[in-house]
Every structure is written in C-alpha cells, then in structure tokens.
Design a protein around this motif. Structure first.
Motif, PDB file in Angstrom:
ATOM      1  N   ALA A 295       0.846  -1.210   0.000  1.00 34.81           N
ATOM      2  CA  ALA A 295       0.000   0.000   0.000  1.00 34.81           C
ATOM      3  C   ALA A 295       0.879   1.258   0.000  1.00 34.81           C
ATOM      4  CB  ALA A 295      -0.934  -0.010   1.216  1.00 34.81           C
ATOM      5  N   CYS A 296       1.914   1.256   0.832  1.00 34.49           N
ATOM      6  CA  CYS A 296       2.804   2.442   0.888  1.00 34.49           C
ATOM      7  C   CYS A 296       3.505   2.637  -0.453  1.00 34.49           C
ATOM      8  CB  CYS A 296       3.856   2.267   1.990  1.00 34.49           C
ATOM      9  SG  CYS A 296       3.145   2.263   3.625  1.00 34.49           S
ATOM     10  N   GLN A 297       3.944   1.549  -1.062  1.00 36.83           N
ATOM     11  CA  GLN A 297       4.655   1.665  -2.353  1.00 36.83           C
ATOM     12  C   GLN A 297       3.714   2.191  -3.444  1.00 36.83           C
ATOM     13  OE1 GLN A 297       7.705   1.588  -3.052  1.00 36.83           O
ATOM     14  NE2 GLN A 297       8.730   0.453  -1.432  1.00 36.83           N
ATOM     15  N   ILE A 298       2.468   1.785  -3.397  1.00 38.54           N
ATOM     16  CA  ILE A 298       1.502   2.299  -4.397  1.00 38.54           C
ATOM     17  C   ILE A 298       1.300   3.793  -4.171  1.00 38.54           C
ATOM     18  CG2 ILE A 298      -0.930   2.222  -5.122  1.00 38.54           C
ATOM     19  CD1 ILE A 298      -0.815  -0.828  -4.613  1.00 38.54           C
ATOM     20  N   GLU A 299       1.159   4.177  -2.918  1.00 37.43           N
ATOM     21  CA  GLU A 299       0.995   5.618  -2.631  1.00 37.43           C
ATOM     22  C   GLU A 299       2.228   6.406  -3.074  1.00 37.43           C
ATOM     23  OE1 GLU A 299      -2.091   5.053   1.097  1.00 37.43           O
ATOM     24  OE2 GLU A 299       0.058   5.157   1.492  1.00 37.43           O
ATOM     25  N   ALA A 300       3.406   5.778  -2.913  1.00 36.86           N
ATOM     26  CA  ALA A 300       4.647   6.477  -3.275  1.00 36.86           C
ATOM     27  C   ALA A 300       4.747   6.724  -4.784  1.00 36.86           C
ATOM     28  CB  ALA A 300       5.853   5.681  -2.781  1.00 36.86           C
ATOM     29  N   LEU A 301       3.951   6.016  -5.577  1.00 35.03           N
ATOM     30  CA  LEU A 301       3.964   6.259  -7.026  1.00 35.03           C
ATOM     31  C   LEU A 301       3.418   7.649  -7.353  1.00 35.03           C
ATOM     32  CD1 LEU A 301       2.618   2.784  -8.235  1.00 35.03           C
ATOM     33  CD2 LEU A 301       4.920   3.669  -8.662  1.00 35.03           C
ATOM     34  N   GLY A 302       2.607   8.181  -6.445  1.00 39.16           N
ATOM     35  CA  GLY A 302       2.118   9.551  -6.581  1.00 39.16           C
ATOM     36  C   GLY A 302       1.315   9.768  -7.850  1.00 39.16           C
ATOM     37  N   ASP A 303       1.469  10.983  -8.425  1.00 44.24           N
ATOM     38  CA  ASP A 303       0.652  11.371  -9.572  1.00 44.24           C
ATOM     39  C   ASP A 303       0.953  10.574 -10.830  1.00 44.24           C
ATOM     40  OD1 ASP A 303      -0.815  13.133  -8.225  1.00 44.24           O
ATOM     41  OD2 ASP A 303       0.275  14.932  -8.888  1.00 44.24           O
ATOM     42  N   GLU A 304       2.169   9.999 -10.870  1.00 43.78           N
ATOM     43  CA  GLU A 304       2.528   9.247 -12.080  1.00 43.78           C
ATOM     44  C   GLU A 304       1.499   8.137 -12.342  1.00 43.78           C
ATOM     45  OE1 GLU A 304       6.338   7.291 -11.833  1.00 43.78           O
ATOM     46  OE2 GLU A 304       6.299   6.745 -13.955  1.00 43.78           O
ATOM     47  N   LEU A 305       1.085   7.482 -11.268  1.00 42.41           N
ATOM     48  CA  LEU A 305       0.126   6.387 -11.414  1.00 42.41           C
ATOM     49  C   LEU A 305      -1.226   6.926 -11.907  1.00 42.41           C
ATOM     50  CD1 LEU A 305      -0.626   3.387 -10.941  1.00 42.41           C
ATOM     51  CD2 LEU A 305      -1.269   4.017  -8.620  1.00 42.41           C
ATOM     52  N   ILE A 306      -1.648   8.019 -11.313  1.00 38.70           N
ATOM     53  CA  ILE A 306      -2.966   8.576 -11.664  1.00 38.70           C
ATOM     54  C   ILE A 306      -2.951   9.076 -13.113  1.00 38.70           C
ATOM     55  CG2 ILE A 306      -4.659  10.377 -11.064  1.00 38.70           C
ATOM     56  CD1 ILE A 306      -4.331   8.153  -8.921  1.00 38.70           C
ATOM     57  N   THR A 307      -1.868   9.735 -13.491  1.00 35.88           N
ATOM     58  CA  THR A 307      -1.783  10.294 -14.847  1.00 35.88           C
ATOM     59  C   THR A 307      -1.817   9.178 -15.886  1.00 35.88           C
ATOM     60  OG1 THR A 307      -0.449  12.061 -13.942  1.00 35.88           O
ATOM     61  CG2 THR A 307      -0.390  11.810 -16.321  1.00 35.88           C
ATOM     62  N   ARG A 308      -1.049   8.107 -15.623  1.00 40.16           N
ATOM     63  CA  ARG A 308      -1.026   6.996 -16.579  1.00 40.16           C
ATOM     64  C   ARG A 308      -2.405   6.311 -16.628  1.00 40.16           C
ATOM     65  NH1 ARG A 308       2.235   4.877 -20.867  1.00 40.16           N
ATOM     66  NH2 ARG A 308       1.127   2.978 -21.364  1.00 40.16           N
ATOM     67  N   ALA A 309      -3.010   6.121 -15.477  1.00 39.04           N
ATOM     68  CA  ALA A 309      -4.314   5.446 -15.449  1.00 39.04           C
ATOM     69  C   ALA A 309      -5.371   6.295 -16.169  1.00 39.04           C
ATOM     70  CB  ALA A 309      -4.727   5.159 -14.011  1.00 39.04           C
ATOM     71  N   MET A 310      -5.287   7.620 -16.011  1.00 38.68           N
ATOM     72  CA  MET A 310      -6.244   8.496 -16.724  1.00 38.68           C
ATOM     73  C   MET A 310      -6.075   8.322 -18.232  1.00 38.68           C
ATOM     74  SD  MET A 310      -5.905  11.966 -14.466  1.00 38.68           S
ATOM     75  CE  MET A 310      -6.832  13.026 -15.566  1.00 38.68           C
ATOM     76  N   ALA A 311      -4.810   8.286 -18.686  1.00 40.60           N
ATOM     77  CA  ALA A 311      -4.561   8.180 -20.126  1.00 40.60           C
ATOM     78  C   ALA A 311      -5.023   6.828 -20.666  1.00 40.60           C
ATOM     79  CB  ALA A 311      -3.068   8.366 -20.403  1.00 40.60           C
ATOM     80  N   GLU A 312      -4.905   5.783 -19.856  1.00 36.71           N
ATOM     81  CA  GLU A 312      -5.229   4.446 -20.374  1.00 36.71           C
ATOM     82  C   GLU A 312      -6.703   4.083 -20.253  1.00 36.71           C
ATOM     83  OE1 GLU A 312      -1.106   1.891 -20.026  1.00 36.71           O
ATOM     84  OE2 GLU A 312      -2.468   1.792 -18.313  1.00 36.71           O
ATOM     85  N   THR A 313      -7.436   4.790 -19.395  1.00 36.18           N
ATOM     86  CA  THR A 313      -8.829   4.366 -19.143  1.00 36.18           C
ATOM     87  C   THR A 313      -9.872   5.438 -19.439  1.00 36.18           C
ATOM     88  OG1 THR A 313      -8.808   5.153 -16.860  1.00 36.18           O
ATOM     89  CG2 THR A 313      -8.044   2.883 -17.233  1.00 36.18           C
ATOM     90  N   GLY A 314      -9.434   6.696 -19.569  1.00 39.08           N
ATOM     91  CA  GLY A 314     -10.408   7.768 -19.752  1.00 39.08           C
ATOM     92  C   GLY A 314     -11.155   8.114 -18.469  1.00 39.08           C
ATOM     93  N   LEU A 315     -10.798   7.493 -17.359  1.00 40.99           N
ATOM     94  CA  LEU A 315     -11.491   7.791 -16.096  1.00 40.99           C
ATOM     95  C   LEU A 315     -10.952   9.096 -15.520  1.00 40.99           C
ATOM     96  CD1 LEU A 315     -11.528   4.213 -14.493  1.00 40.99           C
ATOM     97  CD2 LEU A 315     -13.494   5.473 -15.405  1.00 40.99           C
ATOM     98  N   PRO A 316     -11.824   9.882 -14.875  1.00 40.67           N
ATOM     99  CA  PRO A 316     -11.365  11.168 -14.338  1.00 40.67           C
ATOM    100  C   PRO A 316     -10.453  11.015 -13.121  1.00 40.67           C
ATOM    101  CG  PRO A 316     -13.732  10.870 -13.991  1.00 40.67           C
ATOM    102  CD  PRO A 316     -13.252   9.659 -14.715  1.00 40.67           C
TER     103      PRO A 316
END
Ligand code: NAP
Length: 524
Positions: A74-95
């Motif tokens: 869980a901590c390692q996922i949180e440490a990914l920060g915005d990079e994870l959210i930005t990539r997921a937005m680009a790949e899924t179209g989710l806000p």
C-alpha cells in the motif's frame, strides 16, 4: 518510475517474444508508449516455477509478516504519486478524482486484509481435545486450521484499473491468505499495471520474501491466460470480466487433470424494484437518483442498475418522466476501451431494434470517440418473460424498465431472473407486506439485497457480499469484495493426535498468538 514494457517475472523484468501491444487513450484514440511485449507459455512456466518455489516459504510466514508485506505494498503504491494517476487516466479515460478515490480504496483494502490476518479471524481455529475416557470409544485429539491453497492466477479487471486489477481485491485476498499471485495484466491498461507491479516487486524485496510471491504477465488471454489457468502449479483463479471470457477460462480450470476452483465474476443486471408505495411518495426523486447511479462511471460497474421492475401506475409514469429528463441531460462519458465501447453499441442497438422494446430516453450525442450515451428502454413483463435476449447485460449506462400489470406479474418476473450481484427495493412502510413476499425470492437470486439504496458503490468491509448465483459469479458460496474474500484461497486441514511440539502455534493449548478459537464448541 520508468515503464519498461516488459513482463515482471519474480524480481526480473523480462521481454516477451509473442508480439507487442500498445495501450490506447480511449478519449483521443492516441497510442501510448511504450510498446508492451507479450509473453507466452514459456513465461507462464517460469512464473509458475518461481511461485511454486515461493509457496511453502511464503505461506508459513507468521501472519504479522504477511500483514507487513500488504501494508508495504500500500505504501509503495501511494509512493507512485501522480505518475500512477496520470497513466491510469490516459489508459482508461477515467477522471482524476475517480482514480484517486480508487487508489485510496486499493490501499485501504490491502490494509484491511493486513489487519484481518493479524487477528487470525480467517483461520477459524477449532479444537476438540482428546477424550480418553469416552465410551464406548475414546476420542482422538482433533485440531483444525486453514492453510493457503497454493499459487493463484488473477485476471485484472478493466473497469477497476486499480482496485480490481494488479493489486486489487483478488490479489490482496490471495496474498493475505498466503498464496503467491501471478497476474495476467489487462491489455487495456498495461502501463498502470506495470507501475503497480513494480510497487509490489519493491515490497517483495523490502520484506525479504521469495521473488516468486508475485509475477505479472502481459499477453493474449486466449494464449497466456489459458496457459496460466491450465498450469499444474496454479491452484485457484480470480477473474472479473465478460461472461464469454470467464466461461472459456472456467472450462479450462475444470478440464485440467486436477480441476481447481475458478472464482469468476461475470455479468449481472442488478434489478431495482420500484414498489408502489415508494413510487407514490417520491417518483421524481427516484427518477433522478436512478440516473445518477446509472451514469456513474459511464455505467461501467458490475453493480450498475441495468433493470427496473415496477407495476403500472401514474406514479410510474412520473418516475419515467423524471428519469428521462435527467438522462437527456447526462453528458456522454468516455468508456474504458474501444472494445468495451463497441460491445456497448452492439448490445444497446440489439435491444433498441427489438420490436417489443421502446426507447424512452437517450443522453446527448457524444463529441469524443468511445463515448457512452446513456439510454433507458422499456418493455412489458410478458415480452421480458418470453425473450432471453432481454436478460442480457448491457455493460455501460443502459437500463431496461419492465412494466408489470400487478404484484403477481412482478413476482413472476423476479422468479425468472438469473442470478444477480444485487437486488434493490425502493419501498416505504406501505410496501412492507409485498416486500416480505419478495424477500425469500430475492435471497435466492442475489448476493446483496438493498433497501432504498442504489447498487453502485460497494463498501470494502467484513460483512460485504459481492457475489451471487450464476451468472453473477461462478461460485455462489463466495464474495470477491470484503474480508470474507480470503476464504476463497484457504482450505481446512485437521491435525489428529499430533504432539504439541509439532502443532502450528495457533493450535497449541497455550494459544501463543491469542487468536479466537472454538474449543469443544465454545468460543474462547
Ligand atoms: P474480457 O474481455 O472478459 O477480458 C478480461 C480478461 O480475460 C482479459 O485479460 C482477457 O484477455 C481475458 N480473456 C477474455 N476472453 C478470453 C478467452 N476467451 N480466453 C482466455 N482469456 C480471455 O473483459 P473486458 O475486456 O474487461 O470487458 C469486456 C466485457 O466484459 C465488457 O463489455 C463487459 O460486458 C464485461 N465486463 C464485466 C465486468 C463485470 O464486472 N462483470 C467487468 C468488466 C467487463 P485479453 O487481454 O486478451 O483481452
């Protein structure tokens, strides 16, 4: 973190040699870098070999060690920060807000499983001590606990790229149970999958666990997915996706020399019963609330309200008017992938062209590609009962209202429904007598029954059931959300007359872990 485009086999990044795939931004149609190399049967074999090597070491770790591992993921996922959210937005179209919420849910879920295994609750220890004086025969000393099943294959879901994908509910519950996990990454969000996979790899290393505790493979489901389910090392499968894909994989799981449990979550209509008293009291509100639930996340939820059941009345007409108004104002939203958008267009066109179906309302035209226009259809109970095509899931913001003549006809419709994840009752006190008649029927149809709520929004907690009879899931006895999901990956073992020195700690008389146990039938 750098995206490698490679498979994660244990601690290694390995290039597959079965071709490549690119993620596509469904909002723009743009191809995303890097190319992801696809694995084959050799990669599956390598991941399985590592998982088998890891299994005995991992499952015998104290619960506190596995709990620490889940917390560190869980901590390692949180440490990914915005990079994870930005990539997921680009790949899924989710806000962004939706994905941030989903990340929180993913991490909370890992932490909840960590707390659960530390308490030993899932182990359900039972002890029936020796009765040497019993007549006519003495009783042996019998002690039961649960152990991990073995390496588990997980198929990440497209509609929850975080909470039901690489580190989602299936992975969290299997790791918590003590099972190594091999994820077949969903082809729609490989970059998101790799980022989360790298976070798990780091947690494995940080906790000094054997590398085979986790692997992530990309590749065609029909090739790499099928090879994974067929591999003799794999002892259970967690799957969320289409009915066709789930059935194909379930058949492989059952046809193996050693058949294994296949926990698939496939499709559901999630009927909402609008009872007369509730409609008479608040038809307008119900219409608005229904559309809010239907259009949330472009309707791409397994608990989307895809079926409304109600008895003809002026209040029902008022509900339809209110829902139609809200729906006509609901903007089209980007769907998760071109494939899911095509499937939505096909399934809604099929219903729209059915001569027994009326289109009541549709959302505005979409400006961008792969967008979902919400739609509400209506049909009669007799047409619904006669045509199995009207019972098919339309994955997206589409729903079918079935108009019934009276209570008896509504009961008949409910009794003809397939298994469901949820069944919801909109009711007030005037409806209680009818609701009492319906409840035994609904219990046989659904895993979760709601009063005056809408089915979207699944709490991750101890009491949740996200399951149900076929085709909602392939195993009616389980849930894939909530801490009870752990039980899917455990099996009971009974130890008869073992010397205390050889017993696992939780089964010894002194109860060193202080876990709750059932001793001679009494909770201690
Ligand atoms: P999907 O097509 O079933 O894919 C899910 C996973 O299963 C993917 O990894 C896919 O591999 C694999 N797969 C699919 N068919 C297979 C086969 N014949 N043999 C082996 N593996 C196979 O699901 P999706 O892409 O997420 O969405 C497609 C449809 O599934 C939606 O339109 C919707 O109807 C339904 N769906 C339902 C839920 C739910 O919660 N019940 C959730 C999501 C989707 P590939 O990478 O090769 O595709």
């Amino acid at each position: 973190m750098t995206l490698s485009g490679k498979l994660l086999l244990g601690a290694q990044q390995v290039a597959g040699n079965k071709g490549v795939l690119h993620a596509v931004n469904p909002a723009t149609g743009q191809t995303l870098e890097p190319a992801y190399t696809l694995g084959g049967a050799d990669d599956v074999a390598r991941a399985c070999e590592l998982a088998e090597q890891a299994f005995d070491v991992y499952r015998q770790q104290p619960a506190a060690v596995r709990a620490n591992f889940l917390n560190i993921i869980a901590c390692q996922i949180e440490a990914l920060g915005d990079e994870l959210i930005t990539r997921a937005m680009a790949e899924t179209g989710l806000p962004k807000a939706r994905l941030e919420g989903e990340r929180a849910r993913t991490c909370n879920q890992l932490r909840l499983f960590a707390a659960t295994i530390t308490s030993g609750e899932q182990n359900r220890v039972r002890i029936d001590p020796r009765q040497p004086e019993r007549t006519p025969l003495p009783r042996a000393d019998l002690r039961q606990r649960r152990i991990a099943l073995g390496p588990v294959a997980v198929f990440g879901a497209s509609n929850f790229p975080l909470a039901f994908s690489v580190a989602g509910g299936d992975t969290a519950s299997a790791l918590a149970a003590g099972c190594p996990v091999i994820v077949k990454g969903h082809s729609a969000h490989p970059g998101t999958s790799e980022l989360v996979g790298q976070a798990i790899q780091k947690a494995v290393a940080e906790c000094n666990l054997p590398e085979g505790v986790f692997s992530l493979i990309f590749g065609a489901g029909a090739e790499v997915g099928a090879a994974l389910v067929a591999h003799p090392v794999i002892q259970a499968v967690g799957f969320t996706g289409s009915r066709a894909g789930g059935i194909a994989l379930m058949r492989i799981a059952q046809a193996r020399a050693q058949p294994i449990p296949f926990y698939g979550e496939l499709s559901a209509l999630n009927p909402v019963l609008l009872l007369p008293g509730a409609l008479a009291e608040k038809a307008d509100d119900l219409g608005r609330q229904f559309v809010a639930s239907l259009t949330m996340g472009a309707g791409q939820f397994c608990t989307n309200p895809g079926l409304l059941l109600a008895i003809e009345s002026p209040a029902l007409d008022q509900f339809v008017q209110s829902a139609s108004q809200s729906l006509q104002a609901a903007n089209a939203q980007t769907m998760l992938s071109p494939g899911i958008h095509n499937a939505y267009e096909r399934s809604t066109a099929c219903i729209a062209n059915n001569s027994k179906v009326q289109t009541l309302a549709q959302g505005p035209e979409a400006a961008s590609p792969n967008s979902c226009r919400a739609v509400l259809f209506a049909t009669s109970a007799s047409a619904f009962l006669a045509d199995p095509n009207l019972h098919e899931e339309m994955f997206g913001a589409a729903s079918l209202l079935v108009r019934c003549r009276d209570e008896q006809e509504l009961i008949k419709v409910v009794s003809h429904l397939d298994g469901q994840l949820t069944a919801s009752l909109q009711l007030n006190a005037a409806d209680f007598t009818f609701a009492q008649q319906l409840l035994p029927l609904l219990e046989r149809k659904a895993g979760r029954i709601l009063a005056n709520g809408w089915p979207t929004g699944v709490e991750v907690c101890n009491a949740m059931v996200h399951g149900g009879p076929w085709p909602a899931t392939t195993d009616v006895r389980t849930t894939s959300v909530g801490t009870a999901a752990l039980e899917r990956f455990l099996r009971p073992v009974c130890y008869q007359d073992l010397p205390s020195e050889l017993l696992p700690a939780e089964l010894r008389d002194e109860n060193p872990l202080q876990w709750k146990r059932l001793v001679e039938g009494k909770a201690e």
